[in-house]
Design a protein around this motif. Sequence first.
Motif, PDB file in Angstrom:
ATOM      1  N   ILE A   1       5.834   5.653  -2.699  1.00  0.00           N
ATOM      2  CA  ILE A   1       6.442   5.973  -1.312  1.00  0.00           C
ATOM      3  C   ILE A   1       7.324   7.165  -0.513  1.00  0.00           C
ATOM      4  O   ILE A   1       7.487   7.767  -1.748  1.00  0.00           O
ATOM      5  CB  ILE A   1       7.726   5.291  -1.344  1.00  0.00           C
ATOM      6  N   VAL A   2       7.182   7.586   0.297  1.00  0.00           N
ATOM      7  CA  VAL A   2       7.814   8.957   0.768  1.00  0.00           C
ATOM      8  C   VAL A   2       8.658   8.559   1.470  1.00  0.00           C
ATOM      9  O   VAL A   2       8.339   7.902   2.901  1.00  0.00           O
ATOM     10  CB  VAL A   2       6.359  10.011   1.659  1.00  0.00           C
ATOM     11  N   ASN A   3      10.486   8.998   1.170  1.00  0.00           N
ATOM     12  CA  ASN A   3      11.165   8.244   1.671  1.00  0.00           C
ATOM     13  C   ASN A   3      12.366   9.049   1.529  1.00  0.00           C
ATOM     14  O   ASN A   3      12.741   9.979   0.360  1.00  0.00           O
ATOM     15  CB  ASN A   3      11.130   7.107   1.075  1.00  0.00           C
ATOM     16  N   SER A   4      13.260   9.490   2.414  1.00  0.00           N
ATOM     17  CA  SER A   4      14.714  10.236   2.041  1.00  0.00           C
ATOM     18  C   SER A   4      15.817   8.938   2.602  1.00  0.00           C
ATOM     19  O   SER A   4      16.834   9.004   3.006  1.00  0.00           O
ATOM     20  CB  SER A   4      14.478  11.387   3.138  1.00  0.00           C
ATOM     21  N   LEU A   5      15.260   7.659   2.551  1.00  0.00           N
ATOM     22  CA  LEU A   5      16.482   6.504   3.464  1.00  0.00           C
ATOM     23  C   LEU A   5      17.367   6.247   1.425  1.00  0.00           C
ATOM     24  O   LEU A   5      16.078   5.431   0.379  1.00  0.00           O
ATOM     25  CB  LEU A   5      15.895   5.470   3.827  1.00  0.00           C
ATOM     26  N   PHE A   6      18.151   6.639   1.622  1.00  0.00           N
ATOM     27  CA  PHE A   6      18.735   5.621   0.000  1.00  0.00           C
ATOM     28  C   PHE A   6      19.973   4.956   0.448  1.00  0.00           C
ATOM     29  O   PHE A   6      21.143   5.349   0.606  1.00  0.00           O
ATOM     30  CB  PHE A   6      19.258   6.917  -0.884  1.00  0.00           C
ATOM     31  N   LEU A   7      20.328   3.637   0.275  1.00  0.00           N
ATOM     32  CA  LEU A   7      21.410   2.626   1.114  1.00  0.00           C
ATOM     33  C   LEU A   7      21.971   2.460   0.107  1.00  0.00           C
ATOM     34  O   LEU A   7      22.940   2.272  -0.024  1.00  0.00           O
ATOM     35  CB  LEU A   7      20.505   1.166   1.479  1.00  0.00           C
ATOM     36  N   GLN A   8      21.951   2.909  -1.339  1.00  0.00           N
ATOM     37  CA  GLN A   8      23.312   2.781  -2.454  1.00  0.00           C
ATOM     38  C   GLN A   8      23.943   3.462  -2.321  1.00  0.00           C
ATOM     39  O   GLN A   8      23.062   5.129  -2.377  1.00  0.00           O
ATOM     40  CB  GLN A   8      22.506   2.139  -3.468  1.00  0.00           C
TER      41      GLN A   8
ATOM     42  N   CYS B   1       0.611  -1.181   0.464  1.00  0.00           N
ATOM     43  CA  CYS B   1      -0.138  -0.483   0.083  1.00  0.00           C
ATOM     44  C   CYS B   1       1.001   1.107  -0.083  1.00  0.00           C
ATOM     45  O   CYS B   1       1.811   1.474  -0.013  1.00  0.00           O
ATOM     46  CB  CYS B   1      -1.158   0.044   1.668  1.00  0.00           C
ATOM     47  N   ASP B   2      -0.164   1.956   0.000  1.00  0.00           N
ATOM     48  CA  ASP B   2       1.500   3.557   0.296  1.00  0.00           C
ATOM     49  C   ASP B   2       1.551   3.466   1.685  1.00  0.00           C
ATOM     50  O   ASP B   2       0.975   3.050   2.115  1.00  0.00           O
ATOM     51  CB  ASP B   2       0.189   4.945  -0.447  1.00  0.00           C
ATOM     52  N   MET B   3       2.593   4.051   1.232  1.00  0.00           N
ATOM     53  CA  MET B   3       3.572   4.091   2.741  1.00  0.00           C
ATOM     54  C   MET B   3       4.729   5.371   2.658  1.00  0.00           C
ATOM     55  O   MET B   3       4.711   5.925   1.756  1.00  0.00           O
ATOM     56  CB  MET B   3       5.240   2.776   2.816  1.00  0.00           C
ATOM     57  N   VAL B   4       4.523   5.491   4.006  1.00  0.00           N
ATOM     58  CA  VAL B   4       5.913   7.157   4.428  1.00  0.00           C
ATOM     59  C   VAL B   4       6.348   6.522   5.736  1.00  0.00           C
ATOM     60  O   VAL B   4       6.675   5.273   6.302  1.00  0.00           O
ATOM     61  CB  VAL B   4       5.302   7.753   5.338  1.00  0.00           C
ATOM     62  N   GLN B   5       7.838   6.807   5.221  1.00  0.00           N
ATOM     63  CA  GLN B   5       8.720   6.561   5.511  1.00  0.00           C
ATOM     64  C   GLN B   5       9.368   7.547   6.920  1.00  0.00           C
ATOM     65  O   GLN B   5       9.301   8.219   6.843  1.00  0.00           O
ATOM     66  CB  GLN B   5      10.485   6.268   5.302  1.00  0.00           C
ATOM     67  N   ALA B   6       9.200   7.553   8.540  1.00  0.00           N
ATOM     68  CA  ALA B   6       9.126   8.046   9.674  1.00  0.00           C
ATOM     69  C   ALA B   6      10.326   8.539   9.929  1.00  0.00           C
ATOM     70  O   ALA B   6      11.201   7.441   9.571  1.00  0.00           O
ATOM     71  CB  ALA B   6       8.119   8.000  10.453  1.00  0.00           C
TER      72      ALA B   6
END
Lengths: 252, 351
Positions: free
Chosen positions: B204-211, A66-71
């Motif tokens: 996906i809303v994200n600020s993680l970039f492991l590579q 589903c849509d996801m947000v990383q916190a």
Amino acid sequence: MSAEEKIVFSYPTGLTTKNTHYCPGCLHGVAHRLVAETIDELGIREKTVGMAPVGCSVLAYEYFGCDMVQASHGRAPAVATGVKRARPDLYVFSYQGDGDLASIGLAEIIHAANRGEKITVIFYNNAIYGMTGGQMAPTTLVGMKTTTTPTGRDPGERGAGNPIRMAELLATLFTPVYITRQSLLTPQDILKAKRAIKRAFQLQNTGFTFVELVGTCPTGWGMTPSESNDWAGEKMVPVFPIGVFRDTEKGI
Amino acid sequence: MEKLLMKGSEAIAEAAVRAGCKLFFGYPITPQNEIPEYMSKRLFQVGGAFVQAESEVAASNMIYGSAAVGERVMTSSSSPGMALKQEAISYCAGAELPVVIVNIMRGGPGLGGIQPSQSDYWQATKPGHGDFHSLVLAPASIQEAVDLVMDAFDLADQYRNPVLILADGLIGQMMEPVTFRQPTERVFDKSWAVTGCVDRKPNIVNSLFLQPQDLEDHNHKLFRKYAQMEREEVRVEEYLMDDAELAIAAYGTTARIARTAVDAARTEGIKVGLIRPITLFPFPKAAFERYVGQVKVLLDVEMSMGQMIEDVRLAVHDRIPVRFYGRVGGMVPSPGEILDQIRTLAQEVSQ
């Protein structure tokens, strides 16, 4: 498919088909699957937004379908608050570990619960910081050896404190509608945990819902998967008893 | 247009609502409490929501959440509280979320004081952890604060980046007449928002970039946006600069006081002008650089120990000497004090 063939088991659409990075024997995968099955059974995948935490399950945004947000670390309940207040029509859940939820994010979880945010929090408690290499968590048992309690967690002379019991702590608040602790250690436990997660999602739009899951960390604990499950049953469950601490609809 | 007499903080809040801000998450801290107080009444009238968060940390993570679903959202604070907001501001920049943040500055370091200050220039323009910039707008009047807040929401959406309104306690606390213009009708693409994956793949809303290569690419992508801001979004006011031999560099309330001093000095025949950056990032480098060869001395005036002066020096590459005058701790420079500085420099230049 012939007329006799019937699908009795399949991949939930609430999960992506990406291989997880979890260690062998880790129960995060089981917990993910239970959440995903719930999303499927309730038919809410297209109106669900999940919060991924910091810690072992940081990449949950790649696993849920589903849509996801990383916190940021510990803030998933605050981020979930922002999502749900903006879009009350969405189902919103956070998925957090014990370092994230019970240590750095303690303020955020307590206040989200106290405000009665209409979200579901899935709390995977395995009594250790797995991702960073096995340090003490707020839920680490007394005497348990971790990389920052090399002689065992000592609440006495070393002042390392006692395990925090989040379900009980949150149950002191007036506002939450559903608080339970389940475990993932046996097939029977898993079925019960699934029912709890589903009930949490079903009650989500009536108030704050919280499911703690007693899990394992074979790598961090230095045990085999089956030893981990046995150890968690013998040592963790007495400290973190299974039960329903709040279910307002049922008068609990 | 209707003219209203409003307190700065309340005018800022009203401007946000008129710009379409539907959600506000705040935490009390002086001298900006009127913003959350106003929002706690106003947003429910427009079908929005207000939450008094448990901390500035939580408030700024709540705006991260609301921005992620594509709604216009704001938070506000003052200096020590802004330090706590830095975590989520960095995440917003990394995850490319449009948010508007207001900082009504007070003195520091530590708990500092509650009187006006400009001691957060560095915190605003060189913010948080990781390689990023907020777009920083510095109003010098309440009318300008209102206009900039409305622009801030468009700029945040356009660049998918945090936009900071950097004002001092004077802007927040004094009352002035203001008019509210209509918001622009600009429509922004929000197909990236987490609104439920109906007929599309999950967002996906994200600020993680492991590579490492992925993160380097992302850093370059962000900096292309900042380069575009530097090309297209610089705002600066120049006052009496055509024949200026001396120039004052000042922003916000300080610039307004300096303008009075400039007018007074002009009546004495001193050829002095004023360069007032309105965007602190992107910094109006060219507005300073173009006076190399004309302006003999620059006087940077701030309510700090000298923070913007670093960017002024960089802008002129030290080809114009840059002097400094500052008041701190909540002390506000008077026009007379700045006039004295101008007179001294005028004498120096004429010798």
